[in-house]
Scaffold this active site. Structure first.
Site, mmCIF file in Angstrom:
data_model
loop_
_atom_site.group_PDB
_atom_site.id
_atom_site.type_symbol
_atom_site.label_atom_id
_atom_site.label_comp_id
_atom_site.label_asym_id
_atom_site.label_seq_id
_atom_site.Cartn_x
_atom_site.Cartn_y
_atom_site.Cartn_z
ATOM 1 N N ILE A 176 -4.075 3.357 6.780
ATOM 2 C CA ILE A 176 -3.758 2.713 5.443
ATOM 3 C C ILE A 176 -2.697 2.109 5.207
ATOM 4 O O ILE A 176 -1.654 2.494 5.365
ATOM 5 C CB ILE A 176 -4.006 3.821 4.211
ATOM 6 C CG1 ILE A 176 -5.160 4.462 4.573
ATOM 7 C CG2 ILE A 176 -4.217 2.908 2.888
ATOM 8 C CD1 ILE A 176 -5.192 5.702 3.597
ATOM 9 N N PRO A 177 -2.664 0.718 5.054
ATOM 10 C CA PRO A 177 -1.661 -0.240 4.833
ATOM 11 C C PRO A 177 -0.964 -0.003 3.392
ATOM 12 O O PRO A 177 -0.698 -0.701 2.477
ATOM 13 C CB PRO A 177 -2.207 -1.447 4.695
ATOM 14 C CG PRO A 177 -3.403 -1.525 4.355
ATOM 15 C CD PRO A 177 -3.677 0.034 4.903
ATOM 16 N N CYS A 178 -0.400 1.534 3.174
ATOM 17 C CA CYS A 178 0.112 1.885 1.923
ATOM 18 C C CYS A 178 1.354 0.836 1.456
ATOM 19 O O CYS A 178 1.511 0.974 0.395
ATOM 20 C CB CYS A 178 0.581 3.241 2.110
ATOM 21 S SG CYS A 178 1.643 3.756 3.578
ATOM 22 N N HIS A 179 1.833 0.404 2.488
ATOM 23 C CA HIS A 179 3.061 -0.568 2.051
ATOM 24 C C HIS A 179 2.670 -1.764 1.305
ATOM 25 O O HIS A 179 3.404 -2.474 0.798
ATOM 26 C CB HIS A 179 3.882 -1.002 3.478
ATOM 27 C CG HIS A 179 2.932 -1.574 4.277
ATOM 28 N ND1 HIS A 179 2.072 -1.107 5.314
ATOM 29 C CD2 HIS A 179 2.726 -3.273 4.482
ATOM 30 C CE1 HIS A 179 1.583 -2.114 5.917
ATOM 31 N NE2 HIS A 179 1.955 -3.202 5.403
#
Length: 103
Positions: A52-55
């Site tokens: 997941i591209p949580c950034h």
DNA sequence: AACGTGACTGCCC
DNA sequence: CGGGCAGCCACGT
């Protein structure tokens, strides 16, 4: 698995294109929980389990937020690398917030 | 079933 | 403008 809020958030966040960011509140609202921002943040907390591209998920204030100064620094760095202008850990949501959320 | 915890948000002072 | 308080949702124990 898809029954968990986590998986739902995961899918939505995964659809966010590079150079764009979204907020916990926006995702929560998209899922039907305008007040579930905390639940979204909780799901992001598990981001290490998936790709997941949580950034790309930040606070509604435009602040990168994060789970610690180091996490914020990493997020800001990645976002900047994708073309998002991060200033002092702050992002211009009017310019980079992705509002076309979708599953 | 209940309590506690957590990467949030909005309003008030 | 900056700091503080209360409210919400979902998960684990």
């Amino acid at each position: 698995m898809s029954d968990n809020f986590f998986d739902l958030v995961y899918k939505v966040v995964a659809q966010v294109p590079e150079g764009k960011v979204t907020t916990y509140g926006a995702v929560a609202r998209f899922l039907g929980n305008p007040r579930g921002s905390r639940a979204v943040g909780w799901a992001m907390r598990q981001c290490g389990r998936s790709d997941i591209p949580c950034h790309r998920v930040i606070n509604s204030d435009g602040n990168v937020g994060g789970y610690g100064a180091e996490g914020v620094a990493r997020k800001a760095l990645l976002l900047r690398k994708e073309g998002v202008k991060v200033r002092n850990g702050k992002i211009d949501l009017s310019r980079f917030e992705f509002k076309r959320l979708r599953l």
